[in-house]
Design a protein around this motif. Structure first.
Motif, PDB file in Angstrom:
ATOM      1  N   ALA A  22     -42.955  90.946  53.462  1.00 38.27           N
ATOM      2  CA  ALA A  22     -44.073  90.356  54.194  1.00 38.27           C
ATOM      3  C   ALA A  22     -45.249  90.057  53.284  1.00 38.27           C
ATOM      4  CB  ALA A  22     -44.506  91.298  55.310  1.00 38.27           C
ATOM      5  N   SER A  23     -45.398  90.863  52.227  1.00 38.91           N
ATOM      6  CA  SER A  23     -46.537  90.676  51.339  1.00 38.91           C
ATOM      7  C   SER A  23     -46.229  89.700  50.204  1.00 38.91           C
ATOM      8  CB  SER A  23     -46.948  92.027  50.730  1.00 38.91           C
ATOM      9  OG  SER A  23     -45.901  92.556  49.931  1.00 38.91           O
ATOM     10  N   ASP A  24     -44.973  89.275  50.142  1.00 39.79           N
ATOM     11  CA  ASP A  24     -44.581  88.348  49.086  1.00 39.79           C
ATOM     12  C   ASP A  24     -45.302  87.019  49.304  1.00 39.79           C
ATOM     13  OD1 ASP A  24     -43.216  86.656  47.300  1.00 39.79           O
ATOM     14  OD2 ASP A  24     -41.421  87.890  47.464  1.00 39.79           O
ATOM     15  N   PRO A  25     -46.048  86.515  48.310  1.00 39.57           N
ATOM     16  CA  PRO A  25     -46.786  85.255  48.484  1.00 39.57           C
ATOM     17  C   PRO A  25     -45.870  84.046  48.387  1.00 39.57           C
ATOM     18  CG  PRO A  25     -47.057  86.023  46.255  1.00 39.57           C
ATOM     19  CD  PRO A  25     -46.235  87.071  46.967  1.00 39.57           C
ATOM     20  N   ALA A  26     -44.734  84.118  49.053  1.00 42.69           N
ATOM     21  CA  ALA A  26     -43.736  83.063  48.913  1.00 42.69           C
ATOM     22  C   ALA A  26     -43.245  82.605  50.264  1.00 42.69           C
ATOM     23  CB  ALA A  26     -42.572  83.568  48.062  1.00 42.69           C
ATOM     24  N   ASP A  27     -44.134  82.550  51.220  1.00 44.52           N
ATOM     25  CA  ASP A  27     -43.757  82.027  52.511  1.00 44.52           C
ATOM     26  C   ASP A  27     -43.226  80.612  52.326  1.00 44.52           C
ATOM     27  OD1 ASP A  27     -46.658  83.552  54.026  1.00 44.52           O
ATOM     28  OD2 ASP A  27     -44.643  84.351  53.714  1.00 44.52           O
ATOM     29  N   ALA A  28     -42.246  80.277  53.148  1.00 39.78           N
ATOM     30  CA  ALA A  28     -41.596  78.984  52.976  1.00 39.78           C
ATOM     31  C   ALA A  28     -42.613  77.852  52.974  1.00 39.78           C
ATOM     32  CB  ALA A  28     -40.577  78.765  54.082  1.00 39.78           C
ATOM     33  N   SER A 227     -32.440  84.582  45.394  1.00 42.99           N
ATOM     34  CA  SER A 227     -33.878  84.404  45.225  1.00 42.99           C
ATOM     35  C   SER A 227     -34.634  84.933  46.427  1.00 42.99           C
ATOM     36  CB  SER A 227     -34.206  82.920  45.027  1.00 42.99           C
ATOM     37  OG  SER A 227     -35.588  82.712  44.897  1.00 42.99           O
ATOM     38  N   ARG A 228     -35.670  85.721  46.168  1.00 43.27           N
ATOM     39  CA  ARG A 228     -36.519  86.251  47.237  1.00 43.27           C
ATOM     40  C   ARG A 228     -37.553  85.222  47.686  1.00 43.27           C
ATOM     41  NH1 ARG A 228     -37.110  91.816  47.605  1.00 43.27           N
ATOM     42  NH2 ARG A 228     -38.523  91.323  49.303  1.00 43.27           N
ATOM     43  N   ILE A 229     -37.656  84.131  46.974  1.00 45.02           N
ATOM     44  CA  ILE A 229     -38.634  83.105  47.320  1.00 45.02           C
ATOM     45  C   ILE A 229     -37.939  81.753  47.417  1.00 45.02           C
ATOM     46  CG2 ILE A 229     -40.459  84.363  46.112  1.00 45.02           C
ATOM     47  CD1 ILE A 229     -40.305  82.210  43.913  1.00 45.02           C
ATOM     48  N   PRO A 230     -38.522  80.813  48.131  1.00 43.09           N
ATOM     49  CA  PRO A 230     -37.980  79.450  48.141  1.00 43.09           C
ATOM     50  C   PRO A 230     -37.901  78.914  46.713  1.00 43.09           C
ATOM     51  CG  PRO A 230     -39.603  79.701  49.868  1.00 43.09           C
ATOM     52  CD  PRO A 230     -39.678  80.936  49.034  1.00 43.09           C
ATOM     53  N   LEU A 231     -36.824  78.240  46.398  1.00 45.17           N
ATOM     54  CA  LEU A 231     -36.608  77.791  45.019  1.00 45.17           C
ATOM     55  C   LEU A 231     -37.705  76.848  44.544  1.00 45.17           C
ATOM     56  CD1 LEU A 231     -32.740  77.245  45.129  1.00 45.17           C
ATOM     57  CD2 LEU A 231     -34.008  79.229  44.288  1.00 45.17           C
ATOM     58  N   SER A 232     -38.254  76.033  45.444  1.00 45.90           N
ATOM     59  CA  SER A 232     -39.301  75.097  45.031  1.00 45.90           C
ATOM     60  C   SER A 232     -40.560  75.824  44.576  1.00 45.90           C
ATOM     61  CB  SER A 232     -39.645  74.139  46.176  1.00 45.90           C
ATOM     62  OG  SER A 232     -40.064  74.855  47.325  1.00 45.90           O
ATOM     63  N   ASN A 233     -40.767  77.045  45.069  1.00 50.02           N
ATOM     64  CA  ASN A 233     -41.962  77.815  44.682  1.00 50.02           C
ATOM     65  C   ASN A 233     -41.934  78.253  43.226  1.00 50.02           C
ATOM     66  OD1 ASN A 233     -42.474  77.585  47.383  1.00 50.02           O
ATOM     67  ND2 ASN A 233     -43.092  79.707  47.664  1.00 50.02           N
ATOM     68  N   ARG A 234     -40.764  78.258  42.644  1.00 49.29           N
ATOM     69  CA  ARG A 234     -40.658  78.711  41.259  1.00 49.29           C
ATOM     70  C   ARG A 234     -41.433  77.795  40.297  1.00 49.29           C
ATOM     71  NH1 ARG A 234     -34.273  80.420  40.500  1.00 49.29           N
ATOM     72  NH2 ARG A 234     -34.322  82.278  41.848  1.00 49.29           N
ATOM     73  N   ALA A 235     -41.573  76.543  40.669  1.00 54.72           N
ATOM     74  CA  ALA A 235     -42.230  75.592  39.773  1.00 54.72           C
ATOM     75  C   ALA A 235     -43.648  76.026  39.429  1.00 54.72           C
ATOM     76  CB  ALA A 235     -42.244  74.199  40.407  1.00 54.72           C
ATOM     77  N   SER A 236     -44.346  76.642  40.376  1.00 57.16           N
ATOM     78  CA  SER A 236     -45.733  77.028  40.125  1.00 57.16           C
ATOM     79  C   SER A 236     -45.838  78.032  38.988  1.00 57.16           C
ATOM     80  CB  SER A 236     -46.362  77.609  41.399  1.00 57.16           C
ATOM     81  OG  SER A 236     -45.676  78.785  41.805  1.00 57.16           O
ATOM     82  N   GLY A 237     -44.802  78.825  38.786  1.00 55.63           N
ATOM     83  CA  GLY A 237     -44.819  79.776  37.682  1.00 55.63           C
ATOM     84  C   GLY A 237     -44.777  79.118  36.324  1.00 55.63           C
ATOM     85  N   PRO A 241     -45.548  70.834  39.687  1.00 50.86           N
ATOM     86  CA  PRO A 241     -45.339  70.772  41.135  1.00 50.86           C
ATOM     87  C   PRO A 241     -43.898  71.090  41.549  1.00 50.86           C
ATOM     88  CG  PRO A 241     -46.472  68.810  40.336  1.00 50.86           C
ATOM     89  CD  PRO A 241     -45.974  69.534  39.133  1.00 50.86           C
ATOM     90  N   GLY A 242     -43.781  71.753  42.686  1.00 49.54           N
ATOM     91  CA  GLY A 242     -42.496  71.985  43.317  1.00 49.54           C
ATOM     92  C   GLY A 242     -42.554  71.518  44.753  1.00 49.54           C
ATOM     93  N   ILE A 243     -41.560  70.777  45.202  1.00 46.92           N
ATOM     94  CA  ILE A 243     -41.561  70.195  46.544  1.00 46.92           C
ATOM     95  C   ILE A 243     -40.246  70.529  47.223  1.00 46.92           C
ATOM     96  CG2 ILE A 243     -41.753  68.075  47.899  1.00 46.92           C
ATOM     97  CD1 ILE A 243     -43.083  66.797  45.446  1.00 46.92           C
ATOM     98  N   GLY A 269     -46.087  65.068  33.571  1.00 43.01           N
ATOM     99  CA  GLY A 269     -45.199  66.197  33.370  1.00 43.01           C
ATOM    100  C   GLY A 269     -44.100  66.322  34.412  1.00 43.01           C
ATOM    101  N   PRO A 270     -43.351  67.421  34.353  1.00 41.79           N
ATOM    102  CA  PRO A 270     -42.170  67.594  35.191  1.00 41.79           C
ATOM    103  C   PRO A 270     -42.475  67.900  36.651  1.00 41.79           C
ATOM    104  CG  PRO A 270     -42.531  69.543  33.847  1.00 41.79           C
ATOM    105  CD  PRO A 270     -43.534  68.526  33.396  1.00 41.79           C
ATOM    106  N   VAL A 271     -41.438  67.758  37.479  1.00 45.39           N
ATOM    107  CA  VAL A 271     -41.496  68.078  38.907  1.00 45.39           C
ATOM    108  C   VAL A 271     -40.170  68.749  39.281  1.00 45.39           C
ATOM    109  CG1 VAL A 271     -41.652  67.171  41.264  1.00 45.39           C
ATOM    110  CG2 VAL A 271     -42.987  66.111  39.442  1.00 45.39           C
ATOM    111  N   LEU A 272     -40.246  69.730  40.173  1.00 46.51           N
ATOM    112  CA  LEU A 272     -39.047  70.338  40.737  1.00 46.51           C
ATOM    113  C   LEU A 272     -38.932  69.919  42.198  1.00 46.51           C
ATOM    114  CD1 LEU A 272     -36.638  72.298  40.974  1.00 46.51           C
ATOM    115  CD2 LEU A 272     -38.306  74.144  41.376  1.00 46.51           C
ATOM    116  N   ILE A 273     -37.808  69.321  42.545  1.00 41.76           N
ATOM    117  CA  ILE A 273     -37.510  68.975  43.933  1.00 41.76           C
ATOM    118  C   ILE A 273     -36.403  69.903  44.417  1.00 41.76           C
ATOM    119  CG2 ILE A 273     -36.619  67.223  45.511  1.00 41.76           C
ATOM    120  CD1 ILE A 273     -37.705  65.093  43.608  1.00 41.76           C
ATOM    121  N   GLU A 274     -36.642  70.553  45.536  1.00 40.89           N
ATOM    122  CA  GLU A 274     -35.593  71.338  46.187  1.00 40.89           C
ATOM    123  C   GLU A 274     -35.164  70.590  47.447  1.00 40.89           C
ATOM    124  OE1 GLU A 274     -34.813  75.540  48.588  1.00 40.89           O
ATOM    125  OE2 GLU A 274     -36.818  75.063  47.840  1.00 40.89           O
ATOM    126  N   ALA A 275     -33.968  70.026  47.406  1.00 41.49           N
ATOM    127  CA  ALA A 275     -33.422  69.333  48.569  1.00 41.49           C
ATOM    128  C   ALA A 275     -32.689  70.366  49.418  1.00 41.49           C
ATOM    129  CB  ALA A 275     -32.486  68.212  48.135  1.00 41.49           C
TER     130      ALA A 275
END
Length: 389
Positions: A22-28, A227-237, A241-243, A269-275
């Motif tokens: 619940a505290s994970d800052p990775a809400d979908a 993965s405990r977080i949505p894959l698109s969120n990984r881009a921020s690390g 951008p991750g979409i 620069g790069p972009v990560l798209i999670e379809a």
């Protein structure tokens, strides 16, 4: 946390895990969708402008592409079941992710696929039967990558992401107006190669788009285990951008990919798209998905079928049965042609396999070839009728 506060029971352990989740800052993240399940177009201020060029004719073209690649996939699966191919990786359910993104590319852009991007290959203009040469076992490739800027299939998991970034770094140095695109799956996202490629892409602000088809299953391992977080969120690390986009919405995929390509092409620069999509069939024809997932899950995703969704929109906009009948007939003709081409394929002589081990002659290979010739010669005087055995 002090020792006295450590969980001491199964209930407390579960409670702690829930609290951490619940505290994970990775809400979908918000999922981009422009064509809903009922085939109704939605407006998105950020991405709808990148789909404005899709008039009725263009949308029919996207449907045609998706239908044809699905029919090709069905034919290839049948060929494997009949012993004409050694293996086949189906794409059933992922047509929108591939056709939508592939049709957003420009000719100078270069694609690094995995082994399932049959739809992207179609959009790049490859002869579909050439994809089957590798799976028939008569070649290590099947086509000239430079002819359509579509690399040969990569069976080494995630290796193509490194290749894509290296190519993108070359684009920068040559000052080319092109983008490198790396396709990979949710399973490959757990590989170190993906991490390393994103580190280099971010550090160099390279013109590369990472296109992850999250089809929910890395063979038998679900995404939530990887993965405990949505894959698109990984881009921020990594600092780009991750979409997350509805991967069964061909319009949204197309628009998001056009945006990402423009972003990378303009030097940002790069972009990560999670379809976000679903593999509605087996991982490969050697896999049995009934061993690890429920039929109810598959049934739920069939209701989100990308072809049915676009068909609803087209019919609602006035496209009649004639169009769909013509596409079906074209699909049958294409499938028949592919079957005939595969059955006519002949493999090279066995000795030719020694010529492709290394680029230059090698003494060990020469020695092995000599042994093979001697071995073959030992059968020259054998009475094929069986006499004298």
């Amino acid at each position: 946390m002090g020792a006295e506060h450590l969980p001491t029971s199964e209930f407390e352990i579960v409670e702690l895990e829930q609290a951490l989740a619940a505290s994970d800052p990775a809400d979908a993240p918000d999922m981009v969708q422009l064509l809903d399940a009922d085939g109704v177009l939605q407006f998105d201020a950020r991405f709808s402008p990148f789909a404005e060029h899709l008039d009725a004719e263009a949308l029919r073209g996207l449907y045609r592409d998706m239908f044809l690649v699905r029919r090709f996939d069905q034919e290839a699966t049948a060929l494997q079941r009949q012993g004409q191919l050694a293996l086949w990786p189906p794409l059933l359910g992922q047509e929108a992710a591939q056709i939508g993104s592939g049709r957003a590319l420009q000719p100078q852009d270069y694609v690094f696929p995995t082994y399932r991007e049959h739809g992207v290959a179609l959009t790049r203009g490859l002869q579909l039967s050439s994809l089957l040469k590798l799976f028939r076992g008569i070649t290590n490739g099947g086509w000239d990558p430079r002819e359509k800027n579509f690399h040969i299939y990569t069976l080494v998991l995630a290796a193509q992401t490194l290749h894509a970034v290296g190519y993108a770094m070359g684009i920068q140095r040559d000052q080319e107006d092109a983008v490198s695109v790396a396709y990979f799956g949710d399973g490959a996202s757990s590989e170190g190669d993906v991490h390393e490629s994103m580190v280099f892409a971010a550090s160099n602000q390279s013109p590369v788009v990472f296109f992850c088809q999250n089809n929910h299953w890395a063979i038998s391992v679900p995404t939530e285990v990887q993965s405990r977080i949505p894959l698109s969120n990984r881009a921020s690390g990594y600092g780009f951008p991750g979409i997350r986009v509805d991967g069964n919405d061909v319009v949204a995929v197309h628009a998001v990919t056009r945006w990402a390509l423009e972003h990378a092409r303009s030097g940002k620069g790069p972009v990560l798209i999670e379809a976000f999509t679903y593999r509605m069939s087996a991982h490969t024809t050697a896999d049995d998905p009934t061993k690890y997932r429920l039929s109810s899950e598959e049934a739920e995703w069939r209701q989100r079928d990308p072809l049915s969704r676009l068909a609803k929109h087209l019919r609602g906009a006035g496209t009649g049965d004639t169009f769909f009948d013509e596409v079906a007939a074209e699909g049958e003709a294409m499938a028949s042609a592919v079957r005939a081409e595969v059955l006519a394929m002949e493999g090279p002589e066995f000795e030719q396999s020694f010529e492709t081990v290394y680029a230059d002659p090698h003494p060990l290979v020469a020695e092995e070839l000599a042994w093979h010739r001697k071995y073959e010669a030992g059968f020259a005087d054998t009475d094929r009728s069986g006499e004298g055995n």
